[in-house]
Scaffold this active site. Structure first.
Site, PDB file in Angstrom:
ATOM      1  N   ASP A 156      -0.329   5.218   0.887  1.00 21.74           N
ATOM      2  CA  ASP A 156      -0.613   6.205   1.931  1.00 21.74           C
ATOM      3  C   ASP A 156      -0.638   5.564   3.318  1.00 21.74           C
ATOM      4  OD1 ASP A 156      -0.893   7.789  -0.240  1.00 21.74           O
ATOM      5  OD2 ASP A 156      -2.995   8.301   0.067  1.00 21.74           O
TER       6      ASP A 156
ATOM      7  N   ASP B 204      -1.804  -0.742   6.006  1.00 24.97           N
ATOM      8  CA  ASP B 204      -2.140  -0.162   7.309  1.00 24.97           C
ATOM      9  C   ASP B 204      -3.634  -0.010   7.554  1.00 24.97           C
ATOM     10  OD1 ASP B 204      -2.383   1.990   5.353  1.00 24.97           O
ATOM     11  OD2 ASP B 204      -2.527   3.331   7.073  1.00 24.97           O
TER      12      ASP B 204
ATOM     13  N   ASP C  53       0.855  -1.176   0.000  1.00 31.50           N
ATOM     14  CA  ASP C  53       0.000   0.000   0.000  1.00 31.50           C
ATOM     15  C   ASP C  53       0.901   1.239   0.000  1.00 31.50           C
ATOM     16  OD1 ASP C  53      -2.432   1.561   0.457  1.00 31.50           O
ATOM     17  OD2 ASP C  53      -1.705   1.798   2.511  1.00 31.50           O
TER      18      ASP C  53
END
Length: 265
Positions: free
Chosen positions: A10, A192, A8
């Site tokens: 961001d 996250d 991922d």
């Protein structure tokens, strides 16, 4: 040993607020030395992802874009997006009115809502496979809206801010396509947020990056046996922590020359 990494962006490889990736550079350099592809997987469009692939030196590989709606490789094809917009236009006005998608907004509006610069917002508006938007109606109206779209094959996913419409596809699904194509011996996935869960669970080694800015991820089954682990640091510093720990565990840390230089995070 062929290693394949899915990540991922961001809040994972990029800092949640500053978008800085420098703390992750030593680990990125180790992976480069090992010849290990790093596949970026994000809700970003192909145009946005291309910018980050260039900054990170990852243009050799495809990217998973628009939350798994497609793989970005070759010339973008926006037929899916045009079909979603057409389906929205065909809805009864009372169902359509509460949804305001990116296609209904100016670039300035998208910049204001997302906090992106005007230049970055323009790239975010170059949709090809999905339509994020804001929902202003109640739960009953939303259910009717989604039912009408489902009849046209359109699915919806809720994020922290946007309701995103697409014809399906997940990060984990695109991950499986690339695993079948590239045939790695070991896979690592880092993320996250809830939309990273399937990808993290599907990898041989999953890394949950510490997230103090959002809902994060609940305990996952793979954590009990150590196949999935959590970092103590956030963002790119956590990314480096996760990658370096796994490379050491699987005996590849010594195969890549150690990098020097200051990092922060």
């Amino acid at each position: 040993m062929r290693l394949l990494v899915f990540s991922d962006l961001d809040g994972t490889l990029l800092d949640h607020e500053s978008y800085d990736h420098s703390p992750a550079l030593p680990a990125l350099q180790q992976l480069q030395a090992l010849g290990a592809p790093v596949i970026l997987a994000s809700s970003k469009t192909a145009a946005e992802m291309r910018v980050w692939q260039e900054r990170l030196g990852l243009t050799r590989w495809p990217a998973i874009v628009e939350n798994g709606a497609a793989l970005a490789e070759g010339t973008p094809d926006d037929r899916d997006y045009r079909a979603i917009r057409a389906a929205l236009a065909d809805l009864p006005p009372e169902l359509r009115a509460p949804f305001r998608g990116f296609g209904d907004m100016s670039v300035a509006e998208v910049a204001g809502i997302t906090g992106l610069s005007p230049e970055a917002a323009e790239l975010a508006c170059r949709r090809a496979h999905s339509e994020p938007g804001l929902w202003a109606g109640d739960a009953l109206d939303r259910a009717a809206f989604l039912t009408a779209l489902a009849a046209k094959g359109i699915e919806a996913r809720s994020g922290g801010r946007f309701l995103t419409l697409s014809f399906g596809g997940t990060k984990a699904g695109r991950m499986a396509e690339l695993i079948a194509r590239l045939r790695p011996d070991i896979t690592i996935a880092l993320g996250d947020a809830p939309n990273d869960r399937e990808m993290i669970e599907a990898a041989d080694y999953g890394v949950i990056i510490r997230n103090d800015h959002g809902p994060g991820l609940p305990p996952l089954p793979g954590e009990a046996e150590g196949r999935i682990r959590r970092t103590t640091r956030e963002g790119p510093a956590g990314w480096r922590e996760g990658i370096e720990t796994i490379l050491h565990e699987i005996g590849l840390a010594e195969a890549a020359p150690a990098t020097k230089g200051k990092t922060h995070g």
